[in-house]
Scaffold this motif. Structure first.
Motif, PDB file in Angstrom:
ATOM      1  N   ASN A 107      -5.309 -19.748  -0.383  1.00 30.71           N
ATOM      2  CA  ASN A 107      -5.430 -20.195   0.685  1.00 30.71           C
ATOM      3  C   ASN A 107      -5.959 -21.384   1.907  1.00 30.71           C
ATOM      4  O   ASN A 107      -5.815 -21.114   2.995  1.00 30.71           O
ATOM      5  N   ILE A 108      -6.333 -22.122   1.041  1.00 31.32           N
ATOM      6  CA  ILE A 108      -7.195 -22.962   1.874  1.00 31.32           C
ATOM      7  C   ILE A 108      -6.155 -23.334   3.337  1.00 31.32           C
ATOM      8  O   ILE A 108      -6.298 -24.007   4.115  1.00 31.32           O
ATOM      9  N   MET A 109      -4.716 -23.461   2.882  1.00 31.78           N
ATOM     10  CA  MET A 109      -3.501 -23.937   3.770  1.00 31.78           C
ATOM     11  C   MET A 109      -3.860 -23.011   5.211  1.00 31.78           C
ATOM     12  O   MET A 109      -3.311 -23.602   6.299  1.00 31.78           O
ATOM     13  N   SER A 110      -4.381 -21.555   5.141  1.00 29.07           N
ATOM     14  CA  SER A 110      -4.468 -21.014   6.118  1.00 29.07           C
ATOM     15  C   SER A 110      -5.645 -21.077   7.287  1.00 29.07           C
ATOM     16  O   SER A 110      -5.496 -21.302   7.821  1.00 29.07           O
ATOM     17  N   PHE A 111      -6.603 -22.324   6.476  1.00 29.20           N
ATOM     18  CA  PHE A 111      -7.866 -22.286   7.564  1.00 29.20           C
ATOM     19  C   PHE A 111      -6.863 -23.907   8.070  1.00 29.20           C
ATOM     20  O   PHE A 111      -7.115 -24.152   9.411  1.00 29.20           O
ATOM     21  N   PHE A 112      -6.433 -24.988   7.132  1.00 28.55           N
ATOM     22  CA  PHE A 112      -5.334 -26.109   7.916  1.00 28.55           C
ATOM     23  C   PHE A 112      -4.810 -25.377   9.038  1.00 28.55           C
ATOM     24  O   PHE A 112      -4.758 -26.122  10.322  1.00 28.55           O
ATOM     25  N   GLN A 113      -3.519 -24.493   9.396  1.00 21.78           N
ATOM     26  CA  GLN A 113      -2.883 -23.904  10.101  1.00 21.78           C
ATOM     27  C   GLN A 113      -3.513 -23.026  11.320  1.00 21.78           C
ATOM     28  O   GLN A 113      -3.077 -23.397  11.979  1.00 21.78           O
ATOM     29  N   ALA A 114      -5.061 -22.720  11.270  1.00 23.36           N
ATOM     30  CA  ALA A 114      -5.729 -22.346  12.226  1.00 23.36           C
ATOM     31  C   ALA A 114      -5.880 -23.663  12.482  1.00 23.36           C
ATOM     32  O   ALA A 114      -6.244 -23.283  14.546  1.00 23.36           O
ATOM     33  N   MET A 115      -6.286 -24.267  12.141  1.00 21.20           N
ATOM     34  CA  MET A 115      -7.102 -25.237  12.963  1.00 21.20           C
ATOM     35  C   MET A 115      -6.519 -26.403  13.755  1.00 21.20           C
ATOM     36  O   MET A 115      -6.897 -27.402  14.730  1.00 21.20           O
ATOM     37  N   SER A 116      -5.226 -26.763  13.969  1.00 27.21           N
ATOM     38  CA  SER A 116      -4.447 -27.152  14.512  1.00 27.21           C
ATOM     39  C   SER A 116      -3.733 -26.604  15.657  1.00 27.21           C
ATOM     40  O   SER A 116      -3.598 -27.247  16.731  1.00 27.21           O
ATOM     41  N   ARG A 117      -4.460 -25.598  15.860  1.00 24.50           N
ATOM     42  CA  ARG A 117      -4.930 -24.790  17.778  1.00 24.50           C
ATOM     43  C   ARG A 117      -5.455 -26.028  18.066  1.00 24.50           C
ATOM     44  O   ARG A 117      -5.133 -26.090  19.245  1.00 24.50           O
ATOM     45  N   HIS A 118      -6.443 -26.455  17.605  1.00 24.04           N
ATOM     46  CA  HIS A 118      -7.363 -27.120  18.449  1.00 24.04           C
ATOM     47  C   HIS A 118      -6.858 -28.944  18.750  1.00 24.04           C
ATOM     48  O   HIS A 118      -7.459 -29.273  19.232  1.00 24.04           O
ATOM     49  N   LEU A 119      -6.064 -28.672  17.886  1.00 22.75           N
ATOM     50  CA  LEU A 119      -4.884 -30.570  17.999  1.00 22.75           C
ATOM     51  C   LEU A 119      -4.108 -30.116  19.140  1.00 22.75           C
ATOM     52  O   LEU A 119      -3.778 -30.706  20.141  1.00 22.75           O
ATOM     53  N   ASP A 120      -3.575 -29.012  19.221  1.00 19.06           N
ATOM     54  CA  ASP A 120      -2.158 -28.521  20.340  1.00 19.06           C
ATOM     55  C   ASP A 120      -2.532 -28.327  21.397  1.00 19.06           C
ATOM     56  O   ASP A 120      -2.552 -28.637  22.448  1.00 19.06           O
ATOM     57  N   SER A 121      -3.819 -28.162  21.237  1.00 19.51           N
ATOM     58  CA  SER A 121      -5.077 -27.606  22.612  1.00 19.51           C
ATOM     59  C   SER A 121      -5.631 -29.647  23.505  1.00 19.51           C
ATOM     60  O   SER A 121      -5.687 -29.314  24.453  1.00 19.51           O
ATOM     61  N   GLY A 122      -5.611 -30.744  21.715  1.00 19.82           N
ATOM     62  CA  GLY A 122      -6.179 -31.310  22.475  1.00 19.82           C
ATOM     63  C   GLY A 122      -7.861 -31.495  22.380  1.00 19.82           C
ATOM     64  O   GLY A 122      -8.145 -32.756  22.785  1.00 19.82           O
ATOM     65  N   ALA A 123      -8.580 -30.556  21.888  1.00 26.31           N
ATOM     66  CA  ALA A 123      -9.968 -30.646  22.147  1.00 26.31           C
ATOM     67  C   ALA A 123     -10.288 -31.288  21.006  1.00 26.31           C
ATOM     68  O   ALA A 123     -11.237 -32.274  20.502  1.00 26.31           O
ATOM     69  N   LEU A 124      -9.425 -30.843  19.532  1.00 24.89           N
ATOM     70  CA  LEU A 124      -9.400 -31.602  18.101  1.00 24.89           C
ATOM     71  C   LEU A 124      -8.639 -33.048  18.755  1.00 24.89           C
ATOM     72  O   LEU A 124      -6.973 -33.415  18.545  1.00 24.89           O
ATOM     73  N   GLU A 125      -9.532 -34.463  18.205  1.00 29.49           N
ATOM     74  CA  GLU A 125      -8.225 -35.238  18.208  1.00 29.49           C
ATOM     75  C   GLU A 125      -7.556 -35.647  16.617  1.00 29.49           C
ATOM     76  O   GLU A 125      -6.539 -36.177  16.546  1.00 29.49           O
ATOM     77  N   GLU A 126      -8.810 -35.749  15.504  1.00 28.17           N
ATOM     78  CA  GLU A 126      -7.981 -35.639  14.706  1.00 28.17           C
ATOM     79  C   GLU A 126      -8.595 -34.546  13.037  1.00 28.17           C
ATOM     80  O   GLU A 126      -9.507 -34.006  13.546  1.00 28.17           O
TER      81      GLU A 126
END
Length: 365
Positions: A107-126
Motif C-alpha cells: 500500500n505504499i502508493m497511499s503514502f505517496f498520495q497522502a504526501m501530495s497534499r504538501h505539494l499542493d499546499s506549497g509546503a513541500l517543494e519536491e
C-alpha cells in the motif's frame, strides 16, 4: 452532537480525505522555527526509508541471507505520514522516499498520495524516490499522479549476467522495463551507479552513452563501508572517483558545474553530449560542509549522519503522544542539536575505517 460544531463543508473535506486514505493535516505552530544544526546548516532535506526489505540482494548493500525487521517494529504508513508532516512543518522542503526497495512495501502508493497534499499546499517543494527499478513498471503512472517528477534508479551494469551476479536476485530486463515505464509516464530518470573496481570500470563509456541516448543524467557513487556483506571485500570493490573522472576525461570534454541539488553530488557537463554527470565521493572528498539532510528509518530512528552511529528514537514519542505533535517536534529538535560536523569513512592504510555496523538498507542511503 460533536458533528454540529463543524461546518458541513469541513466535515465533507475530512470525510473525503478519509476515503482517499489521507489523514487530516496536522497543524504545527504557525511560525515554527526552522531546523538549524550546531554548525548553522539548515535542515531542509529528509530521506525516509519506508522499509528495510528489498527484492534484490546487492553485494555492496546487504548479505544474501538477511534477517529483516519484524513488521510490528515498522512505523505504519499513517505514522510515517505524521512524522514527515511534522518535518515539513519545520522547514523540510525535499522528501526522498527510499528503502530497502520502497515500492515493495504494501500500500505504499497511499503514502505517496497522502504526501501530495504538501505539494499542493506549497509546503513541500519536491517529492522524490530512489528505487532499484524492479517495480517501476507497476507504479510509474501512479507516482506521477501523486506529484513525483523525478526518480533515481540504482543500476550498476548493463550486462545481464553481471547484473544477476551483483544483485543476486535481480533481472536486468525487469529494471529496463521499469525505466521505460517511468519515462513514458513523464518522470525524469537519473541513474545512480556504484563504482566498483573490476566489475563495471570497463562499462564507464557504455553506461555514459546509454544514458545520453535516453536523455538521462548519471551519478557515480563510491562504495561505502556499511554493514556486513558476507564474503565481499570492501577494498577490492573500491574504485576512486578521481580515477573514474580521469578516465572519463580521456574520452570527453568535462566542464565543472557549480550546480547543487541539495544532495552530496558534484557535477560536470559532458560537452559532447550535454549530459550532466554527478560524483558522490564520501571517501575521496568529504561532502559534509553543506549537509542539509537527515535520514529517518522505517522504525522511527533518526540518523543525523549517514556515516555515524548516533541516532534518536522518534517512534517512542510518536506513539506515546498520539495527539501532541509538539512532543515529537521537541525530540526532533533535540536530535538536530546533536548532528555531527561530518563522517569519517576512510579506506587508507588497507583498512576500512569508519565502517558502519548497520546495512545501507536500514538507513535508506
Amino acid at each position: 452532537m460533536r458533528q454540529a460544531m463543524f461546518p458541513r463543508k469541513a466535515r465533507e473535506n475530512v470525510m473525503a480525505r478519509a476515503l482517499r486514505g489521507i489523514a487530516p493535516k496536522r497543524r504545527l505552530p504557525h511560525m515554527a522555527a526552522p531546523l538549524i544544526d550546531p554548525f548553522q546548516r539548515p535542515i531542509s532535506y529528509l530521506r525516509v526509508s519506508v522499509t528495510d526489505r528489498c527484492d534484490f540482494r546487492c553485494v555492496y548493500c546487504m548479505s544474501e541471507h538477511m534477517n529483516f525487521l519484524p513488521k510490528k517494529e515498522l512505523l505504519t504508513l499513517e505514522e510515517l505520514d505524521r512524522l514527515c508532516s511534522i518535518f515539513i512543518g519545520l522547514g523540510v522542503q525535499k522528501l526522498r522516499i527510499t528503502g530497502g526497495e520502497p515500492l515493495v512495501r504494501r500500500n505504499i502508493m497511499s503514502f505517496f498520495q497522502a504526501m501530495s497534499r504538501h505539494l499542493d499546499s506549497g509546503a513541500l517543494e519536491e517529492l522524490t524516490l530512489t528505487t532499484n527499478g524492479s517495480q517501476l513498471h507497476r507504479f510509474a503512472t501512479d507516482l506521477y499522479s501523486a506529484g513525483v517528477r523525478r526518480v533515481n534508479v540504482s543500476l550498476d551494469t548493463l550486462d545481464d549476467t553481471k547484473f544477476a551476479d551483483i544483485t543476486r536476485w535481480g533481472r536486468l530486463p525487469q529494471v529496463l522495463k521499469g525505466i521505460d515505464a517511468a519515462q513514458a509516464a513523464g518522470l525524469r530518470v537519473k541513474i545512480n551507479a556504484v563504482a566498483l573496481k573490476g566489475f563495471n570500470d570497463d562499462e564507464l563509456i557504455t553506461i555514459t552513452e546509454w544514458c545520453a541516448d535516453r536523455d538521462m543524467d548519471l551519478t557515480w557513487i563510491e562504495v561505502m563501508p556499511m554493514g556486513d556483506i558476507g564474503n565481499e571485500d570492501r577494498l577490492d570493490q573500491y574504485w576512486r572517483l578521481t580515477d573514474l573522472r580521469a578516465k572519463l576525461g580521456e574520452h570527453y570534454t568535462l566542464t565543472d558545474l557549480l550546480e547543487r541539488t541539495g544532495g552530496p553530488a558534484r557535477y560536470v557537463r559532458i560537452e559532447e553530449t550535454q549530459q550532466k554527470i554527478g560524483f558522490i565521493t564520501p571517501l575521496t572528498h568529504n561532502f559534509c560542509e553543506s549537509c542539509n539532510r537527515v535520514r529517518l528509518t522505517c522504525t522511527g530512528e533518526l540518523f543525523m549522519c549517514l556515516g555515524q552511529e548516533d541516532n534518536a528514537d522518534l517512534r517512542a514519542p510518536l506513539r506515546a503522544y498520539p495527539n501532541d505533535d509538539s512532543q515529537v517536534e521537541n525530540a526532533i529538535r533535540n536530535a538536530i542539536a546533536l548532528k555531527p560536523k561530518g563522517h569519517d569513512f576512510d579506506y587508507s592504510r588497507q583498512d576500512v575505517a569508519g565502517r558502519m555496523s548497520r546495512h545501507m538498507s536500514h538507513t535508506g542511503g
